[in-house]
Scaffold this active site. Sequence first.
Site, short mmCIF file in Angstrom:
data_model
loop_
_atom_site.label_atom_id
_atom_site.label_comp_id
_atom_site.label_asym_id
_atom_site.label_seq_id
_atom_site.Cartn_x
_atom_site.Cartn_y
_atom_site.Cartn_z
N LYS A 1 -18.63 11.11 19.63
CA LYS A 1 -18.25 11.69 20.94
C LYS A 1 -18.52 13.34 20.72
O LYS A 1 -18.92 13.96 21.75
CB LYS A 1 -16.91 11.45 21.28
CG LYS A 1 -16.96 9.88 21.63
CD LYS A 1 -15.46 9.60 22.36
CE LYS A 1 -14.98 8.17 22.19
NZ LYS A 1 -13.73 8.13 23.01
N ASP B 1 -13.03 8.94 30.73
CA ASP B 1 -11.42 8.39 30.49
C ASP B 1 -10.67 9.18 31.62
O ASP B 1 -9.56 8.64 31.96
CB ASP B 1 -10.91 8.94 28.99
CG ASP B 1 -11.50 7.92 28.01
OD1 ASP B 1 -11.97 6.79 28.52
OD2 ASP B 1 -11.26 8.23 27.01
#
Length: 319
Positions: free
Chosen positions: A110, A145
């Site tokens: 990520k 998210d």
Amino acid sequence: MAGFIPAIHVLGWANKKDVDARDKPGHDEGERVCRNASQEHLVVKPPAACLIGWPAAHSRSPLIHHYWLRALGIEGGYSIEAVPPEGFAEFVLHLSAHGFVGANVTIPHKERALALSRPDARARAVGAANTLWYQGGELCSTNTDVEGFVGNLDACAAGWDSATDVLVLGAGGAARAVVFGLIERGVARVHLANRTMARARALADQFGAHVHPVAWEAIDDLLPRAQLLVNTTSLGMHGQPALELDVGLLPSDAVVADLVYVPLQTPLLTAARARGLKTADGLGMLLHQAVRGFELWFGQRPEVTPELRALVEADLTKL
Ligand code: NAP
């Protein structure tokens, strides 16, 4: 960007003769033969996205995206691609050449994904990108998210954003997404409690005056004024200790959100529901975070339906 290969865009459907080419040996199922603006023939596959990780762990993302592709009648695909750290830059910088219009990115890639793309404010604030797509030929990234967290709260507890005081437990990666989402939606004070106080302070330094780091031992003092309580720690997760906390201390109209989704019904959510409080669970966030990627890759905004939730719940309970 060095090494960038732009995506092939479908500019027009082929005539029947071209389409018959699909039957030739060596032609993949699902491919289409199209003409580009110069009337050259191009073999184009339906758009596909993927999840890039290492190792390629079991993920619910294919289940979620295939459900939406089917539900919306979109011809497309979603696969899991196991890419080791040493191959990640090549894979991502040539994502289109590898056959993908975009991707989700998971552990351990990520942070590299953020560095190799043009991140939006959400990905920059979280310090990690989990979704990649092309815009004007450029590889862009975001962290969904943030949207997953607020989208789930909107669905489960509309009006939650009138809260002025929110108590967030934890200061890891998930907490950064939560705090960014809370500030973005106008919450005035985010009280941040973490076992390791230094991490709470670091996060508060990053996000500024809206975030107030507090000692883990001060949680009970803050519960009576927390209109929203968010657990972003791994406490309560299968195999981890329970989160010891008295929901009886919360205001009677408080909302409780737990990011943990294994088990689906955490002890924190069970206690909150028993007290009649509104709750938002981790599975809801997981489903809502997938919405944006799908929309960016396949061009339609999908819905988190009870049917999708039941499908993923059934998959989670197989474990
Ligand atoms: P992380 O970066 O490793 O952070 C873990 C957090 O939990 C830290 O604040 C850590 O405190 C705290 N913690 C761990 N053990 C603890 C203990 N025994 N007592 C008190 N605090 C403890 O992990 P993350 O990526 O933020 O993920 C956290 C949780 O959110 C996981 O359960 C993950 O599955 C879940 N999550 C869910 C979603 C979703 O879509 N539903 C998305 C992202 C994450 P220290 O700083 O003191 O170590």
